[in-house]
Motif scaffolding. Structure first.
Motif, PDB file in Angstrom:
ATOM      1  N   ASN A 292       0.836  -1.198   0.000  1.00 25.26           N
ATOM      2  CA  ASN A 292       0.000   0.000   0.000  1.00 25.26           C
ATOM      3  C   ASN A 292       0.872   1.249   0.000  1.00 25.26           C
ATOM      4  OD1 ASN A 292      -2.055  -1.815   0.239  1.00 25.26           O
ATOM      5  ND2 ASN A 292      -2.512  -1.352   2.395  1.00 25.26           N
ATOM      6  N   GLY A 293       0.350   2.308  -0.561  1.00 23.48           N
ATOM      7  CA  GLY A 293       1.078   3.565  -0.556  1.00 23.48           C
ATOM      8  C   GLY A 293       0.215   4.718  -1.019  1.00 23.48           C
ATOM      9  N   LYS A 294       0.789   5.905  -0.996  1.00 21.96           N
ATOM     10  CA  LYS A 294       0.061   7.111  -1.404  1.00 21.96           C
ATOM     11  C   LYS A 294       0.661   7.670  -2.692  1.00 21.96           C
ATOM     12  CE  LYS A 294      -1.496   8.475   3.207  1.00 21.96           C
ATOM     13  NZ  LYS A 294      -1.482   9.545   4.232  1.00 21.96           N
ATOM     14  N   VAL A 295      -0.214   7.966  -3.641  1.00 21.16           N
ATOM     15  CA  VAL A 295       0.212   8.567  -4.906  1.00 21.16           C
ATOM     16  C   VAL A 295       0.536  10.035  -4.658  1.00 21.16           C
ATOM     17  CG1 VAL A 295      -0.464   9.118  -7.269  1.00 21.16           C
ATOM     18  CG2 VAL A 295      -1.246   6.988  -6.226  1.00 21.16           C
ATOM     19  N   TYR A 296       1.772  10.430  -4.953  1.00 20.35           N
ATOM     20  CA  TYR A 296       2.120  11.835  -4.769  1.00 20.35           C
ATOM     21  C   TYR A 296       2.502  12.523  -6.080  1.00 20.35           C
ATOM     22  CZ  TYR A 296       7.104  10.547  -4.978  1.00 20.35           C
ATOM     23  OH  TYR A 296       8.337  10.078  -5.370  1.00 20.35           O
ATOM     24  N   LEU A 297       2.579  11.739  -7.175  1.00 20.52           N
ATOM     25  CA  LEU A 297       2.895  12.350  -8.465  1.00 20.52           C
ATOM     26  C   LEU A 297       2.305  11.493  -9.576  1.00 20.52           C
ATOM     27  CD1 LEU A 297       4.462  14.520 -10.106  1.00 20.52           C
ATOM     28  CD2 LEU A 297       6.426  12.956 -10.094  1.00 20.52           C
ATOM     29  N   VAL A 298       1.635  12.141 -10.528  1.00 16.31           N
ATOM     30  CA  VAL A 298       1.106  11.465 -11.710  1.00 16.31           C
ATOM     31  C   VAL A 298       1.665  12.166 -12.943  1.00 16.31           C
ATOM     32  CG1 VAL A 298      -0.952  10.803 -13.017  1.00 16.31           C
ATOM     33  CG2 VAL A 298      -1.023  10.845 -10.508  1.00 16.31           C
ATOM     34  N   GLU A 299       2.366  11.407 -13.794  1.00 17.25           N
ATOM     35  CA  GLU A 299       2.935  11.952 -15.029  1.00 17.25           C
ATOM     36  C   GLU A 299       2.185  11.347 -16.209  1.00 17.25           C
ATOM     37  OE1 GLU A 299       7.445  12.209 -14.858  1.00 17.25           O
ATOM     38  OE2 GLU A 299       7.018  10.964 -13.096  1.00 17.25           O
ATOM     39  N   ASP A 300       1.562  12.202 -16.996  1.00 21.72           N
ATOM     40  CA  ASP A 300       0.797  11.754 -18.160  1.00 21.72           C
ATOM     41  C   ASP A 300       1.741  11.607 -19.347  1.00 21.72           C
ATOM     42  OD1 ASP A 300      -0.967  11.288 -20.221  1.00 21.72           O
ATOM     43  OD2 ASP A 300      -2.447  12.735 -19.502  1.00 21.72           O
ATOM     44  N   LEU A 301       1.939  10.358 -19.797  1.00 23.06           N
ATOM     45  CA  LEU A 301       2.847  10.076 -20.904  1.00 23.06           C
ATOM     46  C   LEU A 301       2.095   9.895 -22.218  1.00 23.06           C
ATOM     47  CD1 LEU A 301       5.221   7.527 -19.110  1.00 23.06           C
ATOM     48  CD2 LEU A 301       5.399  10.024 -19.218  1.00 23.06           C
ATOM     49  N   LYS A 303       0.134   7.689 -23.873  1.00 19.95           N
ATOM     50  CA  LYS A 303      -0.418   6.332 -24.006  1.00 19.95           C
ATOM     51  C   LYS A 303      -0.541   5.631 -22.662  1.00 19.95           C
ATOM     52  CE  LYS A 303       4.060   4.085 -24.827  1.00 19.95           C
ATOM     53  NZ  LYS A 303       4.823   3.171 -25.687  1.00 19.95           N
ATOM     54  N   GLU A 304      -0.023   6.252 -21.592  1.00 18.31           N
ATOM     55  CA  GLU A 304      -0.065   5.658 -20.257  1.00 18.31           C
ATOM     56  C   GLU A 304       0.235   6.732 -19.219  1.00 18.31           C
ATOM     57  OE1 GLU A 304       2.770   2.755 -21.223  1.00 18.31           O
ATOM     58  OE2 GLU A 304       4.492   4.119 -21.169  1.00 18.31           O
ATOM     59  N   LYS A 305       0.020   6.378 -17.966  1.00 14.24           N
ATOM     60  CA  LYS A 305       0.344   7.279 -16.862  1.00 14.24           C
ATOM     61  C   LYS A 305       1.420   6.636 -15.996  1.00 14.24           C
ATOM     62  CE  LYS A 305      -4.245   9.389 -16.506  1.00 14.24           C
ATOM     63  NZ  LYS A 305      -5.470   9.502 -15.677  1.00 14.24           N
ATOM     64  N   LEU A 306       2.318   7.456 -15.488  1.00 14.55           N
ATOM     65  CA  LEU A 306       3.373   6.996 -14.592  1.00 14.55           C
ATOM     66  C   LEU A 306       3.068   7.521 -13.197  1.00 14.55           C
ATOM     67  CD1 LEU A 306       6.121   5.593 -14.167  1.00 14.55           C
ATOM     68  CD2 LEU A 306       7.218   7.772 -14.766  1.00 14.55           C
ATOM     69  N   LEU A 307       2.782   6.589 -12.276  1.00 15.19           N
ATOM     70  CA  LEU A 307       2.464   6.958 -10.895  1.00 15.19           C
ATOM     71  C   LEU A 307       3.695   6.819 -10.017  1.00 15.19           C
ATOM     72  CD1 LEU A 307      -0.901   4.991 -10.322  1.00 15.19           C
ATOM     73  CD2 LEU A 307      -0.538   7.159 -11.530  1.00 15.19           C
ATOM     74  N   THR A 317       9.948   4.829  -2.564  1.00 11.74           N
ATOM     75  CA  THR A 317       8.980   5.119  -3.624  1.00 11.74           C
ATOM     76  C   THR A 317       9.011   4.031  -4.681  1.00 11.74           C
ATOM     77  OG1 THR A 317       9.094   7.520  -3.335  1.00 11.74           O
ATOM     78  CG2 THR A 317       8.393   6.721  -5.482  1.00 11.74           C
ATOM     79  N   LEU A 318       7.844   3.614  -5.136  1.00 10.14           N
ATOM     80  CA  LEU A 318       7.710   2.743  -6.290  1.00 10.14           C
ATOM     81  C   LEU A 318       6.985   3.500  -7.391  1.00 10.14           C
ATOM     82  CD1 LEU A 318       6.646  -0.743  -4.833  1.00 10.14           C
ATOM     83  CD2 LEU A 318       8.743  -0.229  -6.095  1.00 10.14           C
TER      84      LEU A 318
END
Length: 356
Positions: A292-301, A303-307, A317-318
């Motif tokens: 479990n963890g908290k999303v602190y950054l979302v990068e819109d690429l 065709k996909e998103k990098l969390l 961080t993963l």
């Protein structure tokens, strides 16, 4: 047709600068070997030793049954394409392509035939009367390739030939190169720091770092089973998650969670855990190994998103890649870590521990 062999090549310059340290590699007919690594790893020096532009301090360069180590570059039947193209600005395209043939006093009719043949293959027949200053970057790159191909060499050497091209043109020329050299059936040695070029063009990749050969394998094996932590971190975009974790009772400690270690001879106290972002995904009901963890950054690429997810109970961080339309109800998420996609490395040596 001949095999290119590099046997324990070593190069030492003044002030104890050693860019290449005991590198041994074989390149068979039709093989496309890419020397991949960061700046300063020794890949261009290694290429120059194959060409004869630099003499090795130790080791041998052998082509077929011939030892080329002490033969000057002009007497090696090797063609080299440089990053800067190295075209003569006062000569036409036709003259640039035919330079090596004229120096070897090849018959004029044969020169014309070879120049026409190679220029048609590369789509530059309409440019033969122009000079380099009248050409685009992609056209100049094709002229440099034509000059190498027209010689019918025993070995092709290419030193970052696409680095001066824009992204779209680089993709197009890369596809042309792959088709072109598949039809040549000669050893090809290609230098780049671009992992996309290495993965798409090569039949084998030699990953170099600090002058040492880190791994020699197919692109698939380099990607799926990196030999050490450096290769794991260097090959792949986004970069592999690499976390240094304490170990307790045969398990690695990741915050509030425990990950079972692979079968090792001696369980370590500390280990490096690796998993690629594309192998981490949001938990489904049937999944067992989760954190479990908290999303602190979302990068819109696109065709996909990098969390980027900070794991509960730690500052680790993963990063995970998810589909562009995937949503989650809150900033807290559960991530699945597939056991088959886990990589384990020794903290001190960096060597891979799990061999399956």
């Amino acid at each position: 047709m001949a095999q290119l062999q590099l046997k324990k090549l070593r190069k030492q310059f003044a002030h104890n600068v050693i860019p290449v340290k005991d590198v041994s590699v074989n390149v068979d007919d039709g093989e496309f070997l890419t020397l991949l690594g960061p700046s300063g790893c020794g890949k261009s020096t290694l290429l120059r030793m194959i060409a004869g532009l630099d003499m090795p301090t130790e080791g041998l360069v052998i082509l077929g049954d011939e030892n080329l180590t002490n033969i000057p570059p002009g007497k090696r039947n090797i063609a080299m394409v440089f990053q800067s193209y190295a075209l003569y600005p006062h000569m036409t395209v036709s003259e640039n392509i035919s330079t090596s043939l004229r120096l070897r006093k090849v018959d004029g009719a044969e020169i014309e035939k070879r120049v026409n043949d190679v220029s048609n293959r590369l789509g530059i027949a309409h440019l033969l009367d122009r000079k380099p200053g009248q050409l685009s970057g992609g056209q100049r790159q094709r002229v440099a390739l034509a000059r190498a191909l027209v010689r019918d060499p025993d070995v092709f050497l290419l030193d970052e030939p696409l680095s001066n091209l824009d992204a779209l043109l680089r993709e197009q020329v890369r596809a042309d190169l792959k088709q072109l050299f598949e039809s040549q059936q000669k050893p090809v040695v290609y230098v780049t720091h671009d992992q996309t070029e290495a993965m798409t063009l090569s039949s084998k990749i030699a990953v170099l770092y600090d002058g040492y050969l880190q791994q020699l394998a197919t692109p698939a094996e380099i990607y799926m089973k990196p030999a050490n932590r450096f290769v794991a971190g260097f090959v792949g975009s986004p970069q592999m998650n690499l976390l240094t974790l304490d170990c307790e009772d045969g398990k690695a400690v990741l915050g509030d969670f425990r990950i079972e270690l692979p079968d090792l001879k001696a369980p370590p106290r500390v280990i490096t855990f690796g998993i690629r972002p594309e192998d981490v995904f949001l938990r489904e009901e049937s999944d067992a190994d989760t954190v479990n963890g908290k999303v602190y950054l979302v990068e819109d690429l696109g065709k996909e998103k990098l969390l980027s997810v900070r794991i509960d109970g730690s500052d680790q961080t993963l990063r995970a890649i998810v589909p562009p339309d995937q949503t989650w109800e809150s900033e807290t998420v559960q991530l699945t870590l597939p056991r088959k996609q886990m990589h384990w490395f020794d903290v001190e040596s960096g060597d891979r521990l799990n061999r399956e």
